[in-house]
Design an enzyme around this catalytic site. Structure first.
Site, short mmCIF file in Angstrom:
data_model
loop_
_atom_site.label_atom_id
_atom_site.label_comp_id
_atom_site.label_asym_id
_atom_site.label_seq_id
_atom_site.Cartn_x
_atom_site.Cartn_y
_atom_site.Cartn_z
N HIS A 145 -8.95 2.22 -6.23
CA HIS A 145 -8.49 1.11 -5.16
C HIS A 145 -6.24 1.84 -5.33
O HIS A 145 -6.27 2.00 -6.16
CB HIS A 145 -8.67 -0.23 -5.84
CG HIS A 145 -9.88 -0.63 -5.41
ND1 HIS A 145 -10.48 -1.06 -4.09
CD2 HIS A 145 -11.32 -1.03 -6.35
CE1 HIS A 145 -11.91 -1.00 -4.43
NE2 HIS A 145 -12.21 -1.87 -5.30
N TYR A 153 0.70 -1.38 0.39
CA TYR A 153 -0.04 0.22 0.27
C TYR A 153 1.11 1.37 0.19
O TYR A 153 0.30 2.69 -0.13
CB TYR A 153 -0.92 0.03 1.09
CG TYR A 153 -1.84 -1.30 1.30
CD1 TYR A 153 -3.39 -1.31 0.12
CD2 TYR A 153 -1.84 -2.53 2.10
CE1 TYR A 153 -3.38 -2.13 0.09
CE2 TYR A 153 -3.00 -3.37 1.98
CZ TYR A 153 -3.96 -3.49 1.45
OH TYR A 153 -5.03 -4.41 1.19
O1 CA2 Z 1 -6.15 -1.98 -2.90
C1 CA2 Z 1 -7.04 -1.18 -2.50
O2 CA2 Z 1 -7.27 0.25 -2.30
C2 CA2 Z 1 -8.15 -1.94 -1.45
O3 CA2 Z 1 -9.53 -1.48 -1.61
C3 CA2 Z 1 -7.49 -2.11 0.07
C4 CA2 Z 1 -8.43 -2.94 0.97
C5 CA2 Z 1 -8.57 -4.48 -0.08
O4 CA2 Z 1 -9.46 -5.41 1.18
C6 CA2 Z 1 -8.81 -4.69 -1.11
O5 CA2 Z 1 -8.91 -5.62 -1.87
C7 CA2 Z 1 -8.59 -3.34 -2.24
C8 CA2 Z 1 -7.73 -3.36 2.10
C9 CA2 Z 1 -7.18 -1.87 3.14
C10 CA2 Z 1 -6.78 -1.94 3.97
O6 CA2 Z 1 -5.64 -0.67 4.57
C11 CA2 Z 1 -4.73 -1.22 4.88
C12 CA2 Z 1 -3.52 -0.09 4.50
C13 CA2 Z 1 -2.11 -0.24 5.09
C14 CA2 Z 1 -2.37 -1.71 6.16
C15 CA2 Z 1 -3.26 -2.54 6.28
C16 CA2 Z 1 -4.12 -2.19 5.56
#
Ligand code: CA2
Length: 151
Positions: free
Chosen positions: A102, A24
């Protein structure tokens, strides 16, 4: 009256920049907010920037966007993307131009991330550009709603 775009973020996005940087990135959600405000400002658009880990709160904010006659919605529903009929129904009822964002390319990841329910109510989908996707979403939304760049 200035146009307002709601930028809504779903569960765990408050952790951005603190965990899993290989997926991320290192930017925080506060950095994303700054980027959204700077991008929107170029078009004279105001931003309501929110994050919640609660599905119902996101539904309430989509209803609020409609009630306050927002110009559109940028939504990263995160983990609710593939599960939330409630968020889908709220978007369909809001009848506002919505762009799904996303950070990662969900189609290059596990198959359970591929089937977005949100896409059925979105005018456009941006994924895989990292946090820059939020800026692209606001720029695209500005074009959709006819907001011109300020000189
Ligand atoms: O890629 C994306 O923006 C997502 O929406 C992020 C979601 C995931 O479930 C989708 O499939 C794709 C997860 C968000 C979690 O965010 C975090 C950020 C940093 C560390 C851990 C989790």
């Amino acid at each position: 009256m200035a146009k307002t775009v709601y930028v809504l973020n779903g569960p765990n996005l408050n952790l951005l920049g603190t965990r899993e940087p290989e997926k991320y990135g290192r930017a925080t959600l506060a950095d994303v907010e700054k980027l959204c405000r700077a991008t929107a400002k170029r078009y004279g658009i105001g931003i309501e920037f929110r994050q919640s880990n609660l599905e119902g709160e996101i539904v309430n904010w989509i209803q609020e966007a409609r009630a306050r006659k927002a110009a559109g919605i940028v939504l990263n529903a995160a983990g609710y993307t593939t599960t939330s009929v409630a968020i889908l129904d709220a978007l369909l009822a809001a009848k506002l131009p919505a762009v799904e964002v996303h950070i990662t390319n969900i189609h290059a990841r596990e198959s359970f991330r591929h089937n977005s329910l949100i896409s059925k109510a979105a005018r456009a989908l941006i994924c895989g550009f990292g946090i820059e996707g939020y800026a692209l979403a606001i720029t695209g939304l500005a074009a959709m709603i006819g907001a011109k760049a300020k000189s």
